[in-house]
Motif scaffolding. Structure first.
Motif, PDB file in Angstrom:
ATOM      1  N   GLN A   1       0.834  -1.201   0.000  1.00 16.37           N
ATOM      2  CA  GLN A   1       0.000   0.000   0.000  1.00 16.37           C
ATOM      3  C   GLN A   1       0.870   1.252   0.000  1.00 16.37           C
ATOM      4  O   GLN A   1       2.033   1.212   0.393  1.00 16.37           O
ATOM      5  CB  GLN A   1      -0.918  -0.005   1.224  1.00 16.37           C
ATOM      6  N   ALA A   2       0.284   2.355  -0.442  1.00 21.24           N
ATOM      7  CA  ALA A   2       1.053   3.593  -0.548  1.00 21.24           C
ATOM      8  C   ALA A   2       0.178   4.808  -0.282  1.00 21.24           C
ATOM      9  O   ALA A   2      -1.014   4.821  -0.578  1.00 21.24           O
ATOM     10  CB  ALA A   2       1.683   3.709  -1.935  1.00 21.24           C
ATOM     11  N   GLY A   3       0.800   5.824   0.255  1.00 18.99           N
ATOM     12  CA  GLY A   3       0.202   7.147   0.395  1.00 18.99           C
ATOM     13  C   GLY A   3       1.156   8.153  -0.219  1.00 18.99           C
ATOM     14  O   GLY A   3       2.375   7.996  -0.095  1.00 18.99           O
ATOM     15  N   PHE A   4       0.633   9.171  -0.884  1.00 18.78           N
ATOM     16  CA  PHE A   4       1.505  10.090  -1.615  1.00 18.78           C
ATOM     17  C   PHE A   4       0.724  11.314  -2.072  1.00 18.78           C
ATOM     18  O   PHE A   4      -0.507  11.329  -2.079  1.00 18.78           O
ATOM     19  CB  PHE A   4       2.102   9.394  -2.853  1.00 18.78           C
ATOM     20  N   GLU A   5       1.462  12.325  -2.477  1.00 15.86           N
ATOM     21  CA  GLU A   5       0.909  13.444  -3.232  1.00 15.86           C
ATOM     22  C   GLU A   5       1.435  13.325  -4.657  1.00 15.86           C
ATOM     23  O   GLU A   5       2.470  12.692  -4.892  1.00 15.86           O
ATOM     24  CB  GLU A   5       1.309  14.783  -2.616  1.00 15.86           C
ATOM     25  N   PHE A   6       0.738  13.919  -5.608  1.00 19.11           N
ATOM     26  CA  PHE A   6       1.164  13.762  -6.997  1.00 19.11           C
ATOM     27  C   PHE A   6       0.764  14.966  -7.837  1.00 19.11           C
ATOM     28  O   PHE A   6      -0.154  15.711  -7.501  1.00 19.11           O
ATOM     29  CB  PHE A   6       0.593  12.485  -7.611  1.00 19.11           C
ATOM     30  N   ASP A   7       1.492  15.148  -8.925  1.00 23.68           N
ATOM     31  CA  ASP A   7       1.181  16.147  -9.934  1.00 23.68           C
ATOM     32  C   ASP A   7       0.649  15.454 -11.184  1.00 23.68           C
ATOM     33  O   ASP A   7       0.823  14.240 -11.356  1.00 23.68           O
ATOM     34  CB  ASP A   7       2.434  16.950 -10.303  1.00 23.68           C
ATOM     35  N   VAL A   8       0.028  16.226 -12.044  1.00 28.56           N
ATOM     36  CA  VAL A   8      -0.461  15.715 -13.329  1.00 28.56           C
ATOM     37  C   VAL A   8       0.522  16.154 -14.417  1.00 28.56           C
ATOM     38  O   VAL A   8       0.859  17.336 -14.491  1.00 28.56           O
ATOM     39  CB  VAL A   8      -1.864  16.269 -13.653  1.00 28.56           C
ATOM     40  N   PRO A   9       1.005  15.225 -15.255  1.00 26.25           N
ATOM     41  CA  PRO A   9       1.857  15.642 -16.377  1.00 26.25           C
ATOM     42  C   PRO A   9       0.992  16.270 -17.465  1.00 26.25           C
ATOM     43  O   PRO A   9       0.063  15.639 -17.979  1.00 26.25           O
ATOM     44  CB  PRO A   9       2.494  14.332 -16.853  1.00 26.25           C
ATOM     45  N   VAL A  10       1.260  17.511 -17.801  1.00 27.67           N
ATOM     46  CA  VAL A  10       0.437  18.227 -18.784  1.00 27.67           C
ATOM     47  C   VAL A  10       1.330  18.974 -19.769  1.00 27.67           C
ATOM     48  O   VAL A  10       2.547  19.044 -19.607  1.00 27.67           O
ATOM     49  CB  VAL A  10      -0.526  19.233 -18.100  1.00 27.67           C
ATOM     50  N   ARG A  11       0.696  19.567 -20.760  1.00 29.66           N
ATOM     51  CA  ARG A  11       1.333  20.509 -21.679  1.00 29.66           C
ATOM     52  C   ARG A  11       0.312  21.590 -22.002  1.00 29.66           C
ATOM     53  O   ARG A  11      -0.898  21.419 -21.759  1.00 29.66           O
ATOM     54  CB  ARG A  11       1.779  19.818 -22.973  1.00 29.66           C
ATOM     55  N   PHE A  12       0.771  22.700 -22.534  1.00 30.19           N
ATOM     56  CA  PHE A  12      -0.156  23.703 -23.039  1.00 30.19           C
ATOM     57  C   PHE A  12      -0.858  23.119 -24.264  1.00 30.19           C
ATOM     58  O   PHE A  12      -0.256  22.394 -25.071  1.00 30.19           O
ATOM     59  CB  PHE A  12       0.577  24.987 -23.417  1.00 30.19           C
ATOM     60  N   ASP A  13      -2.135  23.414 -24.410  1.00 32.08           N
ATOM     61  CA  ASP A  13      -2.893  22.896 -25.552  1.00 32.08           C
ATOM     62  C   ASP A  13      -3.128  23.980 -26.589  1.00 32.08           C
ATOM     63  O   ASP A  13      -4.113  23.960 -27.320  1.00 32.08           O
ATOM     64  CB  ASP A  13      -4.232  22.309 -25.075  1.00 32.08           C
TER      65      ASP A  13
END
Length: 211
Positions: A173-185
């Motif tokens: 099991q895991a607990g974490f914070e995360f970001d979303v990989p994005v780009r400008f559209d």
């Protein structure tokens, strides 16, 4: 193209709008019924960073960030203002938030995932951009020492130290914070300063980059 391991300015991300998007084909039949076909197995997130801009300083920060990414060319990290933790946003991440695998006594590497589920069904999301220093791991409900596990913060792969493989059948099991990989559209940002000062907010679309 490349991915820049840098986060979109947090103060602007907190004011953005957007969320998950899915693609479903719906065909209406002659008898009034319909058929539905899921074209995407998993959602793709879209955001509008323009809604987070409140001042000329904010506007300049986005323009500078846009130029540094060469428009749509390079990806970057973005913190979803609502969904950025392994559990609910209102509490810190806990080591037992998400089940990411089951031990077999030999396997050392597990990818981070987040499961969204209720009594009607569920879906699994790959987490490719965890936040450095935020990871907590548990095996069979017991916390794992940070010295016994490592994480690749650029891919979301969790690796146990040699000789520390989870036992057969043990829940990992895991607990974490995360970001979303994005780009400008968009390769262009239109700004009318007179209208901006009058309250018109420019549209600055962002789209998730799928792993």
């Amino acid at each position: 193209m490349a991915f820049h391991e840098i986060r979109f300015p947090l103060r602007l991300a907190l004011g953005t709008s957007g969320g998950p998007e899915r693609r479903t084909d719906i065909v209406s039949l002659s008898n009034g019924r319909e058929t539905r076909n899921q074209r995407w197995a998993r959602a793709r997130r879209r955001y509008d960073a323009g809604s987070g801009i409140r001042s000329l300083d904010d506007l300049y920060a986005v323009l500078a960030f846009f130029e540094a990414r060469s428009g749509r060319l390079h990806g970057f990290r973005f913190r979803d203002p609502v969904d950025f933790r392994s559990g609910p946003p209102g509490r810190p991440a806990q080591a037992t938030d998400q089940r990411i695998g089951t031990g077999d006594g030999m396997r050392l590497t597990f990818p981070l995932i987040k499961t969204y589920a209720d009594a009607g069904g569920g879906t699994v999301r790959d987490i490719a951009k965890p936040v450095a220093g935020s990871l907590l791991i548990a095996v069979a409900g017991r916390p794992v020492a940070s010295s016994d596990v490592s994480c690749d913060w650029t891919s979301g792969l969790v690796t146990f130290a040699a000789g520390k493989a989870p036992a057969v059948g043990a829940a990992v099991q895991a607990g974490f914070e995360f970001d979303v990989p994005v780009r400008f559209d968009a390769d262009r940002i239109d700004i009318d300063l007179a209208q901006f000062q009058a309250g018109r907010i420019p549209t600055i679309p962002l789209v998730e980059i799928r792993p």
